[in-house]
Structure formats: structure tokens, C-alpha cells
Design a protein around this motif. Structure first.
Motif, PDB file in Angstrom:
ATOM      1  N   UNK A   1       9.508  11.585  -7.548  1.00 26.14           N
ATOM      2  CA  UNK A   1       8.315  12.110  -8.186  1.00 26.14           C
ATOM      3  C   UNK A   1       8.228  11.549  -9.599  1.00 26.14           C
ATOM      4  N   UNK A   2       7.051  11.058  -9.975  1.00 29.59           N
ATOM      5  CA  UNK A   2       6.891  10.319 -11.231  1.00 29.59           C
ATOM      6  C   UNK A   2       6.113  11.098 -12.284  1.00 29.59           C
ATOM      7  N   UNK A   3       6.430  10.776 -13.538  1.00 31.91           N
ATOM      8  CA  UNK A   3       5.597  11.217 -14.652  1.00 31.91           C
ATOM      9  C   UNK A   3       4.508  10.174 -14.932  1.00 31.91           C
ATOM     10  N   UNK A   4       4.884   8.912 -14.848  1.00 33.59           N
ATOM     11  CA  UNK A   4       3.926   7.839 -15.123  1.00 33.59           C
ATOM     12  C   UNK A   4       4.435   6.541 -14.525  1.00 33.59           C
ATOM     13  N   UNK A   5       3.534   5.581 -14.393  1.00 38.29           N
ATOM     14  CA  UNK A   5       3.906   4.259 -13.893  1.00 38.29           C
ATOM     15  C   UNK A   5       2.836   3.258 -14.320  1.00 38.29           C
ATOM     16  N   UNK A   6       3.279   2.085 -14.718  1.00 33.94           N
ATOM     17  CA  UNK A   6       2.337   1.033 -15.067  1.00 33.94           C
ATOM     18  C   UNK A   6       2.937  -0.309 -14.669  1.00 33.94           C
ATOM     19  N   UNK A   7       2.077  -1.285 -14.553  1.00 34.99           N
ATOM     20  CA  UNK A   7       2.515  -2.626 -14.167  1.00 34.99           C
ATOM     21  C   UNK A   7       1.841  -3.650 -15.046  1.00 34.99           C
TER      22      UNK A   7
ATOM     23  N   UNK B   1      -0.667   2.671 -12.773  1.00 38.12           N
ATOM     24  CA  UNK B   1      -0.525   2.874 -11.335  1.00 38.12           C
ATOM     25  C   UNK B   1      -0.078   4.286 -10.976  1.00 38.12           C
ATOM     26  N   UNK B   2      -0.080   5.201 -11.947  1.00 34.41           N
ATOM     27  CA  UNK B   2       0.455   6.541 -11.710  1.00 34.41           C
ATOM     28  C   UNK B   2      -0.179   7.200 -10.491  1.00 34.41           C
ATOM     29  N   UNK B   3      -1.504   7.144 -10.396  1.00 32.53           N
ATOM     30  CA  UNK B   3      -2.186   7.845  -9.306  1.00 32.53           C
ATOM     31  C   UNK B   3      -2.137   7.085  -7.987  1.00 32.53           C
ATOM     32  N   UNK B   4      -1.644   5.839  -8.015  1.00 32.32           N
ATOM     33  CA  UNK B   4      -1.633   5.036  -6.790  1.00 32.32           C
ATOM     34  C   UNK B   4      -0.269   5.039  -6.093  1.00 32.32           C
ATOM     35  N   UNK B   5       0.755   5.543  -6.778  1.00 34.82           N
ATOM     36  CA  UNK B   5       2.091   5.577  -6.199  1.00 34.82           C
ATOM     37  C   UNK B   5       2.408   6.969  -5.670  1.00 34.82           C
ATOM     38  N   UNK B   6       3.369   7.058  -4.773  1.00 31.22           N
ATOM     39  CA  UNK B   6       3.661   8.317  -4.099  1.00 31.22           C
ATOM     40  C   UNK B   6       5.173   8.501  -3.965  1.00 31.22           C
ATOM     41  N   UNK B   7       5.563   9.727  -3.694  1.00 25.92           N
ATOM     42  CA  UNK B   7       6.969  10.005  -3.432  1.00 25.92           C
ATOM     43  C   UNK B   7       7.333   9.398  -2.082  1.00 25.92           C
ATOM     44  N   UNK B   8       8.446   8.653  -2.047  1.00 27.00           N
ATOM     45  CA  UNK B   8       8.871   8.006  -0.810  1.00 27.00           C
ATOM     46  C   UNK B   8       8.532   6.533  -0.816  1.00 27.00           C
ATOM     47  N   UNK B   9       8.168   6.013   0.364  1.00 28.72           N
ATOM     48  CA  UNK B   9       7.949   4.571   0.522  1.00 28.72           C
ATOM     49  C   UNK B   9       6.618   4.150  -0.100  1.00 28.72           C
TER      50      UNK B   9
ATOM     51  N   UNK C   1      -2.846  -4.951  -4.806  1.00 24.68           N
ATOM     52  CA  UNK C   1      -3.120  -3.887  -3.841  1.00 24.68           C
ATOM     53  C   UNK C   1      -1.886  -2.997  -3.786  1.00 24.68           C
ATOM     54  N   UNK C   2      -2.076  -1.698  -4.012  1.00 23.07           N
ATOM     55  CA  UNK C   2      -0.960  -0.753  -4.015  1.00 23.07           C
ATOM     56  C   UNK C   2      -1.197   0.290  -2.930  1.00 23.07           C
ATOM     57  N   UNK C   3      -0.268   0.358  -1.984  1.00 24.99           N
ATOM     58  CA  UNK C   3      -0.376   1.298  -0.859  1.00 24.99           C
ATOM     59  C   UNK C   3      -1.722   1.188  -0.154  1.00 24.99           C
ATOM     60  N   UNK C   4      -2.186  -0.052   0.007  1.00 24.92           N
ATOM     61  CA  UNK C   4      -3.411  -0.312   0.747  1.00 24.92           C
ATOM     62  C   UNK C   4      -4.679  -0.222  -0.066  1.00 24.92           C
ATOM     63  N   UNK C   5      -4.593   0.125  -1.361  1.00 28.36           N
ATOM     64  CA  UNK C   5      -5.777   0.262  -2.205  1.00 28.36           C
ATOM     65  C   UNK C   5      -5.810  -0.851  -3.241  1.00 28.36           C
ATOM     66  N   UNK C   6      -6.920  -1.565  -3.288  1.00 26.98           N
ATOM     67  CA  UNK C   6      -7.078  -2.614  -4.283  1.00 26.98           C
ATOM     68  C   UNK C   6      -7.304  -1.975  -5.645  1.00 26.98           C
TER      69      UNK C   6
ATOM     70  N   UNK D   1       6.976  -0.621 -14.006  1.00 21.94           N
ATOM     71  CA  UNK D   1       7.885   0.304 -14.664  1.00 21.94           C
ATOM     72  C   UNK D   1       7.438   1.719 -14.350  1.00 21.94           C
ATOM     73  N   UNK D   2       8.261   2.448 -13.615  1.00 24.96           N
ATOM     74  CA  UNK D   2       7.935   3.817 -13.199  1.00 24.96           C
ATOM     75  C   UNK D   2       8.887   4.785 -13.885  1.00 24.96           C
ATOM     76  N   UNK D   3       8.354   5.826 -14.497  1.00 23.89           N
ATOM     77  CA  UNK D   3       9.159   6.837 -15.199  1.00 23.89           C
ATOM     78  C   UNK D   3       9.206   8.106 -14.361  1.00 23.89           C
ATOM     79  N   UNK D   4      10.359   8.441 -13.781  1.00 21.47           N
ATOM     80  CA  UNK D   4      10.467   9.662 -12.961  1.00 21.47           C
ATOM     81  C   UNK D   4      10.448  10.916 -13.830  1.00 21.47           C
TER      82      UNK D   4
END
Length: 599
Positions: free
Chosen positions: A67-73, A104-112, A84-89, A134-137
Motif C-alpha cells: 500500500x502506497x502513500x505516493x508514487x511518481x515516475x 502514478x499514485x492513483x494508477x498503481x495498486x496493492x499487489x501485481x 501505460x500503467x495497469x492497462x491505462x494510458x 519511485x514508490x513510497x509505501x
């Protein structure tokens, strides 16, 4: 890569200058990120840092996250990319010397999770991709995913390549070219310096019509009968061209009646493979930056049994079209209407068409292409002459629906004036030198875009306006004129020094249609020129005597084939005429009393 500050093979002082210029381009008063794990420039060819083939390469990497607080690329590519992240451009870019930072915070998910990147090289020269996530848990150390051999790649993707848990047979580890900022030809930059993306969702290819025309786009219309019939009455082209006059758009119609994704109708005397080769050759002639792919209508007659063949054909076609570097839009056809009495019901066919359209949408999503649907456009309206072929009014309605889904603005024109008290509001026009009095209103009017001649004026693809005959209100997309507070009586409306109509003060207060014969002639001329241009291009890519020019009788008249490219300057002349006809005009508009009440 097409242009760089200095030749990429410079050495010594030239290399120092090249690195300085690169640093100057990216160091724009933005603080550097923490170094962490350094990303690598990657491609599918270990020699890509020197020279790589033109075309697209597809990269992907799966990983797990808490579970993340934030993530950016940060990401860039030489020459272009789509992320494209998890199927979303989520982002795209075409400036190799600019790092794009994407939240990318809202585009990433817990797990794969999966990051998929479509990268393109525009010429036979260096190519590369660099990426760092860079993802911050919520607890624990940051997670970093960088471009390296952990990414897999291919130049021939299959359906679902951008989705999680995709089986990727035939994909290979990415070739590492060197560390970011440490290798030529991209410069020796010692730190990653991201540039925040203003709108990371502005990907070139987005599902559900998230699409934007760009200046200089060459738009190819590719499909069967529906597209071919647009040549003689292409309201879609006219709607887009007039709504976006500031963009130098060009259109090429490659429709062929009865055609399929396999190019079946284009084989002439040859096989399906010959037809497909011809299809790709036609696209090459058109040199597109945008391709609208409108297939599925003919294929749907095969029902469920033909669906897999359609999907395979569409995937094959798109893989070839993507090599052009054009942005691709898939267009699902409209359902068939109830035909004249005695003809079979389209109910079963329409059900199959819905299934085929769903397959198109899924393929568009997986490839990051735009998708628009005409399935239920203008429900309940009779737009065809026989259940499937559009009338001219139908072409106008469908053209409007297609343009709207592609984000083309709808241009409404209106002038609303109050004489007492004095107020003024205009939409779609610019007004100047306005004078308002109880018995007279005067101003200069400049249209922002050219109104269109309506479908009622077209017969067999030819506008039926007679010289010297003024248009009727329904023959032009009109300007609505409303003036309240005028003194009672009748008023003369003069536009450009010509009296166009007369109305009572009461009629003007309720709103009237302002018809301009000069604008009608200008719009008429543009549509006629557009039709001429389409006919010239038809002869350019599909000459009637091609059997003698290119096929088995070319030994008789093949020497005349050299004349076919001579259509090109004629087409360019027509396009220049269309551009000149789009220029807005300024006219004097005067509304004055001719019979005041009591006189």
C-alpha cells in the motif's frame, strides 16, 4: 532521433559542447531528485546507441507493491513514448531531451502491477528509452523500478501485451545501452533532473475518444463502403476543417467498397495477401500522422464464426499501421436500420456487430489507441436510404457524431442584443464598432469559423445552388440573431451592403436566422473544392486504368505510370484553395427600421 544540438559523433571539445547544451536544456531551475538506483538507456538492440531501425518497440515489466502513500515516475525516449500503467494510458512525449515526471499514485495498486511502454524511433539512427519509478509505501523503504534488463521487449506485440499477468512468449530482455547521463549520444548528465508534466493524461492514443488533432496532421480515412462514400460528401472532413481552421489539416480518403481488415477488396485480380499489400501501399502513399480505421461492418456478416478471423486481421493490420508512427483511432460502425419492406431484419446482424465493436474496443484499449463508436449514433433517426447506406443528411449527422467524439468543438453562432437597456452577447463571432439605438443596430461581424452548407443542398455529391439564387435559412448552419427592446415596426437586415431579409420587431425579439449569401457561396466553394481534392486523390491511389499501368497489361501502357504522381501538385493546389476559403470575413451588419409603428 531527428535533430540534436551537435553531431552525435563529435569528440573532444565538440562532445563537451554537446553535453553542455544537453545540460542547459534540462536544467531549468528544477531541483534534482535523489540519485537512488540509476536507470539505464534500453532498447531491443544493443547497438541502438549508434543506430537502430525506425519503428516501434514495446517494453513491459511486472512487479508487486504494498500500500502506497505516493508514487511518481520519470520517463523519456528517443524519439517518442507512450506510458501505460495497469492497462491505462497515462502519458506520452516526443522530446528526447526532456524528462517527463508523472504522478502514478492513483494508477498503481496493492499487489501485481505492470508498466508497459510503447517507444518509437522516427529514423534509422540512435534510439533509447529511460524510465524510473519511485514508490513510497505507507511503511518501509521506497521501492524503485528502473529501465534495465529487467524489462522485456518485442517489436511485434500481441493482444493484451500492456495488461497485468500477460504471458509473453517470444519477448526478450531489454538490451542495456548504458547509464542515464553517462553515454553518448544523449549526453553526460550527472543527475536525473525531471521536468513536471503539465498534463500527464494527454497521451496521443487514448480510449473513448480522448484524442486531439494537431497542427499539420495528415488524416487518413481507412475502411469500406462507409468511408468510400465520404469522398463525394465528406461532412466529417468539412466539420473538422472548419471547426479547427488554425490547424493545417489534410485528409486522404482510402475507403474501398466491401473491404475488410485483410484488404480483401483491394486484391483486384490477386489474392487476399495481394489486397493487404495494396492496402499498406495505399497508406504509404498517403503518409499519415492520424489513421481512422473503420472496419467491422462487412466482417460482422460472418457472425460469431468470423470473430476470431476479424480480431487476428485487425491485430495484424494495426501492427503494420503502427510502423507509420501515426496515431490510430478505431471507429466502430453504426448499426443497420430497419430496411424497406420485404428485406431481412437487421436484428441478428446488429447483435453480431455489437460483439465485433466490443472486440475493437478491447484491442484499442490494449494498444493504447483511441476508440469511438457510431453504433448508436442518432438513435431513432432515419439516416440511410436502404438501411445501411447513408443519405447526405445521414453523412452530416454521422460526421457530427464522429467529430464530437474526437473532441472537435461544436461551433454555435448567435448574437443577442438588448436595445433598452443596452447589452450585448455574441457566440462564435467577433463584434466591433457596435451601435445600438431603439430603431437601429449596427456593427461589424467577423466569423471565427466558416459555417457549413447543410446536407439539404447536396444531391449526388454536387451542391445544387444556382448562381444568383439566395440560400434558404435551412441551407446554412445559421447565426441566430435576437434583438430585444426595439421600437415596434418592421426592420431591414443588411449584411455586407446587401439586404438579406426583413423582420418585425416582435420576430427579432424572439430570434431569427441570419442568412448570409456571401458566406453560403464561400462555404459552397470550399465543399466543392474539397470534393475535387478527394477525386484527384482517388485517381492518384486508384487509377481506373491500373491494369495497364501496374498489373498484367503494363507491358502495353506501363510507360504512362510516370504520370500518376503528377496528381500530387494538383491535390496540393486544391488544398491551398480550401485553406484560402477558410479565412474569416468581416462584414457590416445593419438592422434598421423601415416602417416604424404609427407611420
Amino acid at each position: 532521433m531527428l535533430t540534436r544540438p551537435v553531431p552525435r559523433n563529435s569528440a573532444g571539445a565538440s562532445l563537451v559542447l554537446r553535453n553542455f547544451l544537453y545540460a542547459w536544456l534540462v536544467l531549468v531551475s528544477i531541483s534534482s531528485t535523489a540519485r537512488g538506483i540509476e536507470p539505464q538507456w534500453i532498447w531491443n538492440d544493443p547497438a541502438a546507441g549508434t543506430k537502430a531501425a525506425a519503428g516501434k518497440v514495446y517494453f513491459r515489466r511486472e512487479f508487486e507493491l504494498p500500500k502506497l502513500k505516493s508514487a511518481s515516475a520519470i520517463i523519456t525516449a528517443d524519439n517518442r513514448f507512450q506510458l501505460i500503467v495497469n492497462g491505462t494510458s497515462v502519458a506520452s512525449g516526443d522530446s528526447w531531451n526532456q524528462l517527463n515526471q508523472v504522478d502514478l499514485t492513483k494508477h498503481l495498486q496493492v499487489g501485481v502491477n505492470v508498466v508497459a511502454i510503447e517507444a518509437g524511433n522516427d529514423g534509422a539512427d540512435p534510439a533509447g528509452l529511460v524510465f524510473k519509478l519511485t514508490a513510497t509505501p505507507e511503511s518501509g523503504a521506497p521501492v524503485e523500478i528502473v529501465s534495465d534488463a529487467g524489462f522485456s521487449c518485442t517489436d511485434r506485440p500481441s493482444r493484451g501485451w500492456a495488461a497485468p499477468k500477460f504471458e509473453a512468449p517470444g519477448w526478450k530482455p531489454a538490451a542495456v545501452l548504458g547509464g542515464f547521463g553517462k553515454i553518448a549520444p544523449w549526453g553526460a548528465v550527472s543527475a536525473i533532473v525531471p521536468v513536471t508534466a503539465e498534463a500527464p493524461a494527454k497521451a496521443a492514443h487514448r480510449e473513448e475518444g480522448h484524442f486531439q488533432f494537431r497542427d499539420g496532421d495528415r488524416v487518413v480515412l481507412l475502411g469500406g463502403t462507409f468511408i468510400e462514400r465520404m469522398q463525394t460528401c465528406d461532412f466529417f472532413e468539412a466539420i473538422v476543417t472548419t471547426a479547427l481552421p488554425h490547424l493545417n489539416l489534410k485528409f486522404r480518403n482510402l475507403g474501398w467498397s466491401g473491404d475488410t481488415v485483410w484488404g480483401d477488396s483491394r486484391g483486384v485480380f490477386g489474392s487476399r495477401s495481394d489486397g493487404f499489400k495494396r492496402l499498406l501501399g495505399d497508406v504509404k502513399i498517403a503518409n499519415p500522422t492520424v489513421i481512422l480505421v473503420a472496419y467491422g461492418e462487412n466482417e460482422a456478416y460472418e457472425g460469431a464464426a468470423g470473430l476470431s478471423d476479424f480480431e487476428a486481421g485487425l491485430e495484424t493490420l494495426l501492427s503494420e499501421l503502427e510502423k507509420t508512427g501515426a496515431r490510430i483511432v478505431l471507429v466502430a460502425p453504426r448499426k443497420h436500420e430497419v430496411p424497406p419492406s420485404g428485406a431481412p431484419s437487421p436484428e441478428n446482424y446488429n447483435a453480431d456487430l455489437v460483439t465485433y465493436a466490443a472486440a475493437m474496443q478491447a484491442i484499442a484499449r490494449e494498444r493504447g489507441a483511441a476508440y469511438v463508436s457510431l453504433l448508436d449514433a442518432n438513435p431513432g433517426e432515419k439516416l440511410t436510404e436502404n438501411g445501411l447506406h447513408f443519405t447526405f443528411a445521414g453523412q452530416l449527422a454521422i460526421g457530427r457524431s464522429l467529430a464530437k467524439q474526437l473532441g472537435v468543438p461544436v461551433v454555435d453562432r448567435s448574437i443577442e442584443i438588448s436595445a433598452t437597456p443596452r447589452t450585448l452577447h455574441a457566440q462564435g463571432l467577433s463584434l466591433s464598432e457596435v451601435q445600438i439605438a431603439p430603431e437601429k443596430v449596427a456593427m461589424k461581424v467577423t466569423e471565427r469559423t466558416l459555417p457549413l452548407v447543410a446536407a439539404s443542398t447536396w444531391r449526388s455529391g454536387i451542391v445544387t445552388a444556382e448562381p444568383g439564387v439566395d440560400p434558404k435559412p435551412e441551407e446554412l448552419t445559421p447565426t441566430m440573431l435576437t434583438i430585444k427592446g426595439l421600437a415596434a415596426g418592421r426592420y431591414r437586415v443588411t449584411l455586407g451592403g446587401k439586404e438579406t431579409s426583413q423582420f418585425s420587431a416582435d420576430e427579432l425579439s424572439r430570434g431569427v436566422k441570419l442568412v448570409d449569401p456571401d458566406t453560403f457561396a464561400q462555404s459552397y466553394g470550399m465543399l466543392a473544392t474539397m470534393r475535387q481534392k478527394n477525386e484527384l486523390f482517388f485517381h492518384r491511389h486508384r487509377p481506373q486504368n491500373e491494369t495497364y499501368l501496374f498489373l498484367f497489361r503494363k507491358h502495353e501502357q506501363g510507360n504512362n505510370a510516370v504520370e500518376i504522381p503528377q496528381f500530387d501538385p494538383l491535390i496540393e493546389e486544391s488544398e491551398a484553395a480550401i485553406r484560402s476559403q477558410l479565412v474569416p470575413r468581416t462584414r457590416d451588419l445593419v438592422i434598421e427600421a423601415i416602417s416604424p409603428a404609427g407611420k
